[in-house]
Scaffold this active site. Structure first.
Site, mmCIF file in Angstrom:
data_model
loop_
_atom_site.group_PDB
_atom_site.id
_atom_site.type_symbol
_atom_site.label_atom_id
_atom_site.label_comp_id
_atom_site.label_asym_id
_atom_site.label_seq_id
_atom_site.Cartn_x
_atom_site.Cartn_y
_atom_site.Cartn_z
ATOM 1 N N SER A 108 123.581 -65.346 77.015
ATOM 2 C CA SER A 108 123.194 -66.205 78.141
ATOM 3 C C SER A 108 121.976 -65.616 78.850
ATOM 4 C CB SER A 108 124.333 -66.304 79.162
ATOM 5 O OG SER A 108 125.256 -67.290 78.776
ATOM 6 N N LYS A 156 126.324 -64.921 87.807
ATOM 7 C CA LYS A 156 126.469 -65.566 86.499
ATOM 8 C C LYS A 156 127.918 -65.633 86.075
ATOM 9 C CE LYS A 156 124.300 -66.878 82.667
ATOM 10 N NZ LYS A 156 125.259 -67.982 82.698
ATOM 11 N N LYS A 191 132.215 -67.363 88.830
ATOM 12 C CA LYS A 191 133.013 -68.200 87.923
ATOM 13 C C LYS A 191 133.315 -69.513 88.619
ATOM 14 C CE LYS A 191 134.940 -67.511 83.830
ATOM 15 N NZ LYS A 191 134.432 -66.488 82.920
ATOM 16 N N HIS A 215 126.862 -60.190 94.984
ATOM 17 C CA HIS A 215 125.438 -60.525 95.034
ATOM 18 C C HIS A 215 124.569 -59.279 94.934
ATOM 19 C CE1 HIS A 215 127.200 -64.101 97.266
ATOM 20 N NE2 HIS A 215 126.622 -64.621 96.217
HETATM 21 N N1 GLU Z 1 132.343 -67.648 80.175
HETATM 22 C C1 GLU Z 1 131.814 -66.532 79.469
HETATM 23 C C2 GLU Z 1 132.479 -65.249 79.941
HETATM 24 O O1 GLU Z 1 133.584 -65.253 80.437
HETATM 25 C C3 GLU Z 1 130.295 -66.490 79.491
HETATM 26 C C4 GLU Z 1 129.648 -66.395 80.827
HETATM 27 C C5 GLU Z 1 128.142 -66.565 80.809
HETATM 28 O O2 GLU Z 1 127.554 -66.692 79.760
HETATM 29 O O3 GLU Z 1 127.574 -66.582 81.909
HETATM 30 O O4 GLU Z 1 131.973 -64.172 79.764
#
Ligand code: GLU
Length: 473
Positions: A364, A72, A108, A66
């Protein structure tokens, strides 16, 4: 090895990479430990109704760090998911965001299902319920935690997540920023779908453009003419292959779930996708040879190997037989720590996941910014820019007395639209982030690999965040 053991191995590999880099930084142990550990993991179960009764679904969301908010990272739908795997992937997100200067912490999520075993309406039920569980525990929100697609999920699932979140929070003006990777009509951004694969291409092109580095591994400068092997034809593998092919590389082998094919003269990607659609398999593609085992593709002699499937693919067992000169990690964690040492001894250049596949989270970030600003990139200035260029060209025509052709005019007099800006922002990110890592690698001999350099870069940037707060100064 079962899913839990695979997850454990993956987490141990990430810890090994972290420790190796940490030892080369001046940061105190307490701070390094704070960066390394996972802040919170939410593990939960919920029931869904299927055609043959109720079923219990297991799911997770891990928020690794954090130090910046929101956190993300994607959500994966996979039968092989485990708590350790989710934590390992969340930690990679933290380092990845730092490497490409995306101001987020890492997270994740995973749902332990095989999406192929579920109908569309079951998948919708699972996705909406998963979102509701995250909302209950404050594990989602535009300022808190912003999921995205990963293995087994895509724009459809992200749009269901946004729709569910909006139903719970109709008063939140920035609610659409609660998830990225949405369809464009649901607040997504142009270029997000191909972003990870495009980033892989921009990154590899940058790597290959350095004549000095290429000479060291016995290759010519430039991506043009390089032979490439791709493992995985999902979103990342497909787009990485597409852009590499368009950039002049020759794809000589593909591996997928059903097997692997090889043709030294090159395999046309679009023809292969067409063949797979028609026959249900990449095998028996005209002129190509079917390989005995799908893993054999990893051992083919080539310039660039792109593992773009799952983690733990190149291990101490098969690493001695890998003959690629460069490995570009499209997937997260495709090389185990033991394998990495073998590859390094063999002089193989590994371009690490926390840099190379960061194109997804980079775009993103652009999508999130778009959602918060409530305006499409380029909307305000596109026409204005075009007008300025037009007036400039008119002046040139007047001064030179030569009328420009329509093609010449179109080449210059053009304002940038959303896709242009996303591509350009991603390209800039991949180039400048690589230069940062390369610099660290060149500074000290002990650094040894691009991966360690990328980890050092991430650790230094995260350490600054804590130091500025007066924590672990
Ligand atoms: N799942 C993708 C990664 O492993 C994208 C993650 C995202 O866009 O937040 O990087």
């Amino acid at each position: 090895m079962n899913a839990e053991q695979q997850g454990k191995k993956f987490l141990a590999s990430v810890a090994h990479y972290f420790d190796k880099a940490a030892a080369l930084t001046p940061h105190p142990e307490g701070l390094l430990n704070q960066i390394k550990i996972c802040n919170s993991v939410y593990s939960f179960q919920f029931p869904i109704r299927t055609g043959d009764g109720y079923k219990t679904i297991t799911a997770w969301r891990a928020e690794h760090s954090h130090h910046k908010l929101p956190v993300k990272g994607g959500i994966r739908y996979s039968e092989e998911a485990s708590a350790d795997e989710v934590v390992a992937l969340a930690s990679l997100m933290t380092y990845k965001c730092a490497v490409v200067d995306v101001p987020f912490g890492g997270a994740k999520g995973a749902v332990k299902i095989n999406p192929k075993d579920h109908s569309r309406s079951e998948l919708e039920q699972i996705t909406r319920r998963y979102t509701a569980e995250l909302i209950k525990k404050n594990f989602i929100g535009p300022a808190i935690d912003v999921p995205a697609p990963d293995y087994g999920t895509g724009a459809r699932e992200m749009s269901w997540i946004a729709d569910t979140y909006l139903a719970f929070h109709p008063e939140q003006i920035d609610a659409l920023g609660c998830v990225t990777g949405k369809t464009v009509s649901q607040g997504g951004i142009r270029g997000r779908n191909e972003a990870t694969g495009l980033g892989v291409f921009y990154g590899l092109r940058e790597v290959c453009d350095n004549a000095e580095d290429m000479k060291e591994i016995g290759l010519e400068k430039g991506i043009e003419g390089k032979t490439v092997v791709v493992q995985g034809l999902g979103n990342v593998g497909y787009h990485a292959a597409k852009f590499c092919q368009e950039g002049g590389a020759r794809i000589i082998a593909f591996a997928e779930y059903e097997g692997a094919i090889y043709d030294e003269n090159g395999i046309n990607l679009e023809d292969l996708m067409h063949h797979r659609k028609e026959t249900g398999s990449i095998l028996n593609f005209p002129n190509a040879k079917n390989l005995d085992r799908r893993e054999d593709a990893l051992e083919i002699e080539c310039d660039i190997l792109i593992p773009a499937a799952l983690e733990n693919q190149i291990t101490a067992e098969n690493a001695p037989r890998v003959k690629a000169k460069i490995i570009g990690e499209g997937a997260n964690g495709p090389i185990t720590a033991n394998a990495e040492d073998i590859l390094q001894e063999k002089g193989i250049m590994v371009v690490p996941d926390i840099y190379l596949n960061a194109g997804g989270v980079t775009v993103s970030y652009f999508e999130w910014l778009k959602n918060l600003s409530h305006v499409r990139f380029g909307r305000m200035e596109k026409r204005f820019e075009q007008g300025t260029f037009d007036r400039l060209l008119q002046l040139i025509e007047k001064e030179t007395g030569r009328k420009l052709t329509r093609e010449e005019r179109n080449l210059v007099a053009r304002g940038a639209d959303e896709a242009d800006l996303v591509y350009s922002g991603l390209e800039e990110t991949m180039i400048s982030s690589y230069q940062q890592i390369r610099e660290i690698l060149k500074q000290k001999k002990e650094v040894g690999t691009l991966r360690t350099a990328a980890f050092i870069n991430a650790l230094n940037k995260i350490a600054v965040c804590y130091a500025e707060l007066g924590i672990f100064p």
